[in-house]
Scaffold this motif. Structure first.
Motif, mmCIF file in Angstrom:
data_model
loop_
_atom_site.group_PDB
_atom_site.id
_atom_site.type_symbol
_atom_site.label_atom_id
_atom_site.label_comp_id
_atom_site.label_asym_id
_atom_site.label_seq_id
_atom_site.Cartn_x
_atom_site.Cartn_y
_atom_site.Cartn_z
ATOM 1 N N LEU A 58 0.871 -1.185 0.000
ATOM 2 C CA LEU A 58 0.000 0.000 0.000
ATOM 3 C C LEU A 58 0.902 1.228 0.000
ATOM 4 O O LEU A 58 1.870 1.283 0.757
ATOM 5 C CB LEU A 58 -0.892 0.038 1.243
ATOM 6 C CG LEU A 58 -1.955 -1.041 1.423
ATOM 7 C CD1 LEU A 58 -2.640 -0.864 2.777
ATOM 8 C CD2 LEU A 58 -2.987 -0.981 0.305
ATOM 9 N N ILE B 91 1.088 4.951 1.077
ATOM 10 C CA ILE B 91 0.470 5.967 1.926
ATOM 11 C C ILE B 91 1.053 7.322 1.556
ATOM 12 O O ILE B 91 2.270 7.505 1.570
ATOM 13 C CB ILE B 91 0.732 5.690 3.422
ATOM 14 C CG1 ILE B 91 0.364 4.245 3.795
ATOM 15 C CG2 ILE B 91 -0.009 6.698 4.285
ATOM 16 C CD1 ILE B 91 -1.092 3.928 3.685
ATOM 17 N N ILE C 156 -4.487 6.608 0.225
ATOM 18 C CA ILE C 156 -3.950 5.256 0.091
ATOM 19 C C ILE C 156 -4.051 4.799 -1.354
ATOM 20 O O ILE C 156 -5.132 4.850 -1.955
ATOM 21 C CB ILE C 156 -4.695 4.263 1.009
ATOM 22 C CG1 ILE C 156 -4.650 4.737 2.463
ATOM 23 C CG2 ILE C 156 -4.116 2.865 0.887
ATOM 24 C CD1 ILE C 156 -5.947 5.252 2.970
ATOM 25 N N ASN C 157 -2.894 4.381 -1.903
ATOM 26 C CA ASN C 157 -2.815 3.879 -3.285
ATOM 27 C C ASN C 157 -3.389 4.848 -4.313
ATOM 28 O O ASN C 157 -3.773 4.443 -5.417
ATOM 29 C CB ASN C 157 -3.503 2.517 -3.416
ATOM 30 C CG ASN C 157 -2.605 1.374 -2.987
ATOM 31 O OD1 ASN C 157 -1.509 1.600 -2.476
ATOM 32 N ND2 ASN C 157 -3.047 0.145 -3.188
#
Length: 614
Positions: free
Chosen positions: A137, A139, A147-148
């Motif tokens: 992921l 951040i 996120i992503n």
């Protein structure tokens, strides 16, 4: 059955993950009154999340576990958007195995509060189809928490007894290689390149988003790597590079059909790329990739795992032989592409001279110091420790205007692009061909005639520092007798070398030195009926040397006028038209070479040794 599912869910969420630390002395983290499962079940905004967890029976694999976890919890609206975007009318239509991994992709081991989140990669508990390694992921905390690149934290730090929940506004789907390229701002130029290289038949963004030819291993250049490439090619942007060329370069960064993680790499390993040529790997000095230029790229970030492959961030754009054979690099480009000139390239970037030496409308000759030469010059310091203006002048002292091949060099003075103080007077540069090519008496050419689109590069074994008047005296064999006089053991003149080596601005610099050539000393020895310097009385030698030095002034030929110039030893009479100096004894000396400009003064070569009043 519904009650049993909720009970099992509570048990799962309370015990699923290992704690970050088993240290009994560690401070107790903040806790809420409910488990994460309790928070989810009591919040109407998480009813879709609750239903998804129940449907995938996530509790079963984790019975008996313990520890905290962090959950990025999508709202009902987020699930509705996810279902619609993927063509599902309900959660029941989503394949259970897919839904399970999507849910796990929202979970991170340990209790991570919003204040502890930083921009970078973390590992979720989700698994993709490319590898048995957990998904990454990204951040991004530049503006809130994202996120992503697809989901924002809208409510942070909902505390639970067994971790923390961060409410998010979008489901975090299983990421592709493209997802991670889009999510990380450091890959923005890479994304632009993928788009620019695409056409109606080949869309690289779509290819790296899909499963055909996957899994992919992608060595992804960060923005600074692209900026260096464009600088080296003399390009102002991606628009200056042909799409077909971009496509060839980008395909050289992709290994298709393999998910090659850092643990799979070994020194000497080679792998065929999508472009067709091979990459080689070297782990002897950190993880590095070797391309056709031979200049290694450092792998800065490893193992960004996605659903269809793995991404490794690198600090250099890799070039295949197909591209190396056809590009016509500028001088900056040659420095960028030569592994032994990486320190020079870094210095050019630091000072902005990479742009100057990219100019295809001008021609330059550059004497390029190797990395070893820079190491000696820096003597343990870092390049960034030096004032930029000093580094700039030192680099300019390696540059001549025009293209001068080694066959066209002669033993003589020329001018570098460095300047004296705050003037426009260029520093002089002495080339000696008596034994190879030697520069200012301190640096030798080891690899001449490396042609560039805007000139030529001669590789040298030492950095050519800013010259003092002593530099030129020691570099030019015509001044060997003068150097002997300045350095003669036991003479009062011993301190002249130290004095005349002081930098510009140090008292009593700058100096103007009227430097007698060797034949002038030969004539003096005959005149005094001595065999050499050692036979001259020290006081007489000191007085004579003083008569050749003007302290505190940089007197160039344009400054000389008929009249008197005062030296440390006597007043000299100047005839500017004839170009002569007359000492108090009526002895006349002609200025043979004017304006050898040093960083701490100027030298004029003369054909007679001047003497004070006898």
């Amino acid at each position: 059955m519904k009650l049993l599912s909720k009970f099992l869910l509570v048990a799962f969420l309370a015990t699923a993950f290992l704690a970050c630390s088993d240290d009994d002395d560690a401070p107790t983290p903040p806790q809420g009154d409910l488990t994460i499962a309790g928070l989810v079940s009591e919040n109407d905004q998480f009813s879709s999340l609750l239903a998804a967890l129940e449907r995938t029976d996530l509790v079963t694999p984790f019975v008996g576990g313990s520890g905290d976890l962090t959950v990025f919890a999508p709202t009902n609206d987020a699930f509705s958007t996810f279902l619609g975007d993927n063509g599902f009318s309900s959660l029941e239509e989503v394949p259970e195995s897919l839904l399970r991994e999507v849910l796990l992709n929202h979970v991170v081991n340990g209790r991570v509060l919003a204040a502890d989140l930083t921009t970078g990669y973390v590992t979720s508990l989700g698994l993709g189809s490319a590898s048995e390694s957990n998904l990454s992921l990204f951040i991004n905390t530049d503006d809130g928490v994202r996120i992503n690149g697809v989901s924002n934290v809208t409510t942070a730090d909902i505390l639970a007894t067994n971790g923390v929940v961060h409410e998010v506004n979008a489901v975090i789907g299983l990421p592709s290689v493209t997802t991670q390229a889009l999510a990380n701002p450091q890959f923005s130029i890479l994304v632009e390149a993928l788009i620019a290289a695409s056409n109606d038949q080949t869309n690289y963004v779509d290819i790296l988003s899909g499963s055909e030819a996957s899994p992919f291993t992608v060595f992804a250049p960060i923005n600074s790597a692209f900026e260096s490439l464009l600088s080296g090619l003399g390009a102002s942007g991606l628009g200056d590079v042909a799409p077909a060329t971009l496509a060839t370069i980008l395909e050289y960064h992709v290994i298709a059909g393999s998910n090659v993680r850092s643990s799979d790499l070994t020194t000497g390993l080679t792998a065929a790329t999508l472009q067709g040529e091979e990459l080689e790997f070297d782990l002897s000095d950190g993880a590095q990739v070797i391309d056709a230029t031979g200049v290694n790229a450092n792998i800065a970030i490893v193992d960004v795992q996605t659903n269809n492959g793995v991404v490794h961030a690198i600090d250099k754009v890799l070039l295949p032989q197909q591209i190396v054979d056809v590009i016509d690099p500028t001088i900056t480009g040659l420095a960028m592409m030569n592994d032994d000139l990486s320190s020079l390239f870094a210095a050019l970037q630091l000072t902005g001279l990479d742009d100057v030496l990219n100019d295809r409308a001008s021609e330059y000759t550059v004497f390029a110091p190797t990395n070893a030469a820079f190491d000696i010059f820096l003597n343990g310091s870092a390049l960034g420790d030096l004032p930029v203006e000093v580094v700039t002048q030192v680099l300019l002292n390696h540059v001549l205007t025009g293209t001068a091949l080694s066959s066209g060099l002669t033993t003589s003075y020329t001018n570098s692009l460095a300047t004296f103080g705050d003037t426009e007077n260029n520093l002089s540069f002495y080339i000696n061909l008596d034994n190879g090519v030697r520069l200012n008496g301190v640096s030798s050419v080891t690899a001449p005639d490396n042609l560039a689109a805007n000139g030529v590069v001669h590789i040298v074994d030492a950095v050519i520092g800013l010259p003092t008047v002593v530099t030129f005296a020691t570099a030019d064999p015509n001044f060997s007798s003068l150097v002997s006089a300045l350095t003669d053991d036991g003479q009062a003149a011993q301190n002249y070398v130290e004095t005349l080596s002081t930098p510009n601005g140090s008292a009593p610099a700058p100096f103007t030195v009227f430097a007698p050539i060797n034949s002038a000393f030969d004539d003096l020895f005959t005149e005094l009926d001595v065999e050499g310097i050692a036979d001259i009385d020290p006081a007489t030698l000191t007085a004579a040397l003083n008569t050749h030095v003007v302290a505190g002034a940089n007197v160039r030929s344009s400054d000389l006028m008929d009249g008197t110039v005062t030296t440390l030893g006597a007043d000299l009479t100047v005839d500017a038209t004839a170009g002569t100096l007359t000492d108090p004894n009526g002895r006349v000396s002609t200025i043979a070479v004017f304006d050898v400009q040093a960083a701490n003064g100027v030298v004029h070569a003369i054909d007679t040794v001047l003497l004070p009043q006898l």
